[in-house]
Write an enzyme that holds these catalytic residues in place. Structure first.
Site, PDB file in Angstrom:
ATOM      1  N   GLY A  36       0.807  -0.959  -0.039  1.00 22.94           N
ATOM      2  CA  GLY A  36       0.142   0.002  -0.028  1.00 22.94           C
ATOM      3  C   GLY A  36       0.716   1.289  -0.104  1.00 22.94           C
ATOM      4  O   GLY A  36       0.677   2.034  -0.822  1.00 22.94           O
ATOM      5  N   HIS A  37       1.734   1.359   0.871  1.00 23.65           N
ATOM      6  CA  HIS A  37       2.701   2.467   1.030  1.00 23.65           C
ATOM      7  C   HIS A  37       3.784   2.685  -0.202  1.00 23.65           C
ATOM      8  O   HIS A  37       3.619   3.797  -0.955  1.00 23.65           O
ATOM      9  CB  HIS A  37       3.888   2.296   2.014  1.00 23.65           C
ATOM     10  CG  HIS A  37       3.117   2.221   3.470  1.00 23.65           C
ATOM     11  ND1 HIS A  37       3.151   1.015   4.161  1.00 23.65           N
ATOM     12  CD2 HIS A  37       2.607   3.232   4.438  1.00 23.65           C
ATOM     13  CE1 HIS A  37       2.836   1.112   5.632  1.00 23.65           C
ATOM     14  NE2 HIS A  37       2.367   2.720   5.350  1.00 23.65           N
ATOM     15  N   SER A 186      -2.241  -3.102   5.958  1.00 24.43           N
ATOM     16  CA  SER A 186      -2.094  -2.458   7.074  1.00 24.43           C
ATOM     17  C   SER A 186      -0.918  -2.779   7.760  1.00 24.43           C
ATOM     18  O   SER A 186      -0.625  -4.089   8.010  1.00 24.43           O
ATOM     19  CB  SER A 186      -3.132  -2.229   8.000  1.00 24.43           C
ATOM     20  OG  SER A 186      -2.996  -1.535   9.212  1.00 24.43           O
TER      21      SER A 186
HETATM   22  P1  AMP Z   1       0.740   4.892   7.893  1.00 23.70           P
HETATM   23  O1  AMP Z   1       2.109   4.113   7.709  1.00 23.70           O
HETATM   24  O2  AMP Z   1      -0.156   3.636   8.281  1.00 23.70           O
HETATM   25  O3  AMP Z   1       0.716   5.830   8.456  1.00 23.70           O
HETATM   26  O4  AMP Z   1       0.210   5.196   6.416  1.00 23.70           O
HETATM   27  C1  AMP Z   1       0.998   6.111   5.298  1.00 23.70           C
HETATM   28  C2  AMP Z   1       0.175   6.341   4.177  1.00 23.70           C
HETATM   29  O5  AMP Z   1      -0.142   5.028   3.688  1.00 23.70           O
HETATM   30  C3  AMP Z   1      -1.354   6.707   4.463  1.00 23.70           C
HETATM   31  O6  AMP Z   1      -1.566   7.839   3.494  1.00 23.70           O
HETATM   32  C4  AMP Z   1      -2.136   5.551   4.363  1.00 23.70           C
HETATM   33  O7  AMP Z   1      -3.534   6.177   3.912  1.00 23.70           O
HETATM   34  C5  AMP Z   1      -1.585   4.840   3.282  1.00 23.70           C
HETATM   35  N1  AMP Z   1      -1.947   3.471   3.118  1.00 23.70           N
HETATM   36  C6  AMP Z   1      -2.029   2.608   4.299  1.00 23.70           C
HETATM   37  N2  AMP Z   1      -2.443   1.457   4.170  1.00 23.70           N
HETATM   38  C7  AMP Z   1      -2.527   1.401   2.711  1.00 23.70           C
HETATM   39  C8  AMP Z   1      -3.115   0.619   1.776  1.00 23.70           C
HETATM   40  N3  AMP Z   1      -3.409  -0.635   1.945  1.00 23.70           N
HETATM   41  N4  AMP Z   1      -3.335   1.002   0.664  1.00 23.70           N
HETATM   42  C9  AMP Z   1      -3.035   2.095   0.185  1.00 23.70           C
HETATM   43  N5  AMP Z   1      -2.681   3.403   0.967  1.00 23.70           N
HETATM   44  C10 AMP Z   1      -2.366   2.810   2.211  1.00 23.70           C
END
Ligand code: AMP
Length: 285
Positions: A36-37, A186
C-alpha cells in the site's frame, strides 16, 4: 537512496530542488512498509520529478492506551523495500527532532469532518495527524503530497487543512491496496492471530456486499448499512464494530439516502485489540 535525519538537512535538500525548478512529491508514512505504501511511492514518482518519503511514528496521533509503544518498527526491512523504488530522499527524523523541548503548537481542524467516525473513537488523533503533517509540509514544502484512500477521513481532513490555510500543495489520494483475500494492507495486520486474521477478511467482504446492493439500486443508507453489519455479525463473530456508516463523500456526514453524488461506506472494527478500518466508494461506474 540517501537518508536525511535532521530538519535542517531536509530543508536544505528541498530548497535546492525548488531552486532547480523540480517538482517534489512527499509521501508520509509511519514505516513497517507494505505494498500500500509502495503504491503511493510509485504514484509520487509518476507525478513529480523528486520524491521524498518520511518514516516517523508520530506519538501525538496515538491516544492513551493505543499502540504507540508496540507499533511495528523495522527500518532494515523498510530500507530493503524502498531500495527498489528509486526515491530521492528518505526523511527519518527522531522524535526529539520533531518535538524538541518546548514544542507547543497544535493544528486542530474543527467541525464536522473531525467530529465523526474515527474522530469520535480516537479523541485527539486527527489533531496529532494534522499537526505533524503541517510540520512536514512546512519543512519539505512539497509541490504535492500523496495519501491513501484507506485513511479516507484523514485525506479529507488534510485537503480541508490545505484549503483553509492556502497551502500551495496538491493532495493526491491513492487507491487501497489489498491482500489476495481482500483485507486492506495495514502495518497493524501483523498483530492479528491466525483466527482473527481469517475473520478480518470479512470486513472487505461485507463492504463488497454493500457495494453490490448499491449497484443493484438500493439507495436507503440504513438498508445498505444493515447489509454490511448483519454479514459481519454472522461471519466474523469476534469482530467488535466501532462504526459502520454510509457517509457523504465530501462532508463525511451519515446519509439517510445515497444521492446522485454517491457515498462512501466506512467501517472500523476491533479484532481482539487490533483496530482495523476500511471503506468502499458507492458511486455509479
Ligand atoms: P501509515 O504508515 O499507516 O501512517 O500510512 C501511510 C500512508 O499510507 C497513509 O496515507 C495511508 O492512507 C496509506 N496506506 C496505508 N495502507 C494503505 C493501503 N492498504 N493501500 C493504500 N494506501 C495505504
Amino acid at each position: 537512496m540517501e537518508k536525511i535525519f535532521t530538519i535542517e538537512d531536509m530543508e536544505r535538500y528541498s530548497r535546492r530542488q525548488r531552486s532547480l525548478g523540480y517538482s517534489l512529491a512527499f509521501v508520509p508514512t509511519m514505516g513497517y512498509l507494505h505494498e500500500g505504501h509502495l503504491s503511493l511511492v510509485r504514484l509520487a514518482r509518476q507525478i513529480a520529478e523528486r520524491v521524498v518519503v518520511s518514516i516517523f511514528v508520530n506519538p501525538t496521533q496515538f491516544g492513551p492506551g493505543e499502540d504507540y509503544n508496540r507499533y511495528p518498527r523495522d527500518l532494515e526491512r523498510d530500507l530493503n523495500l524502498l531500495r527498489e523504488e528509486k526515491i530521492n530522499r528518505l526523511f527519518l527524523p527522531s522524535t526529539e527532532e520533531m518535538y524538541p523541548e518546548g514544542h507547543a503548537t497544535e493544528v486542530r481542524i474543527t467541525g464536522p469532518l473531525t467530529d465523526v467516525l474515527c474522530g469520535l473513537s480516537r479523541s485527539g488523533h486527527f489533531t496529532g495527524v494534522t499537526s505533524i503533517v503541517l510540520k512536514f509540509f512546512s519543512i519539505i514544502r512539497p509541490t504535492m503530497a500523496v495519501f491513501g484512500q484507506k485513511d479516507y477521513q484523514q485525506s479529507q481532513i488534510i485537503k480541508r487543512m490545505v484549503q483553509d490555510l492556502h497551502l500551495d500543495i496538491k493532495i493526491f489520494t491513492g487507491p487501497i491496496v489489498r491482500e489476495p483475500d481482500g483485507l486492506a494492507m495495514s502495518s497493524r495486520n501483523r498483530y492479528l492471530t491466525p483466527g482473527l486474521r481469517r475473520q478480518a477478511r470479512e470486513l472487505y467482504a461485507s463492504l463488497g456486499l454493500v457495494k453490490k446492493k448499491y449497484d443493484d439500486g438500493e439507495r436507503d443508507a440504513m438498508v445498505l448499512r444493515e447489509v454490511g453489519v448483519n454479514y459481519l455479525r454472522q461471519l466474523a463473530p469476534d469482530c467488535l464494530l466501532d462504526y459502520y456508516e454510509i457517509v457523504d463523500r465530501e462532508t463525511l456526514q451519515p446519509l439517510d439516502r445515497v444521492g446522485a453524488n454517491g457515498a462512501v461506506a466506512m467501517v472500523a472494527a476491533y479484532f481482539g485489540e487490533t483496530r482495523l478500518i476500511d471503506n468502499v466508494m458507492l458511486i455509479l461506474e
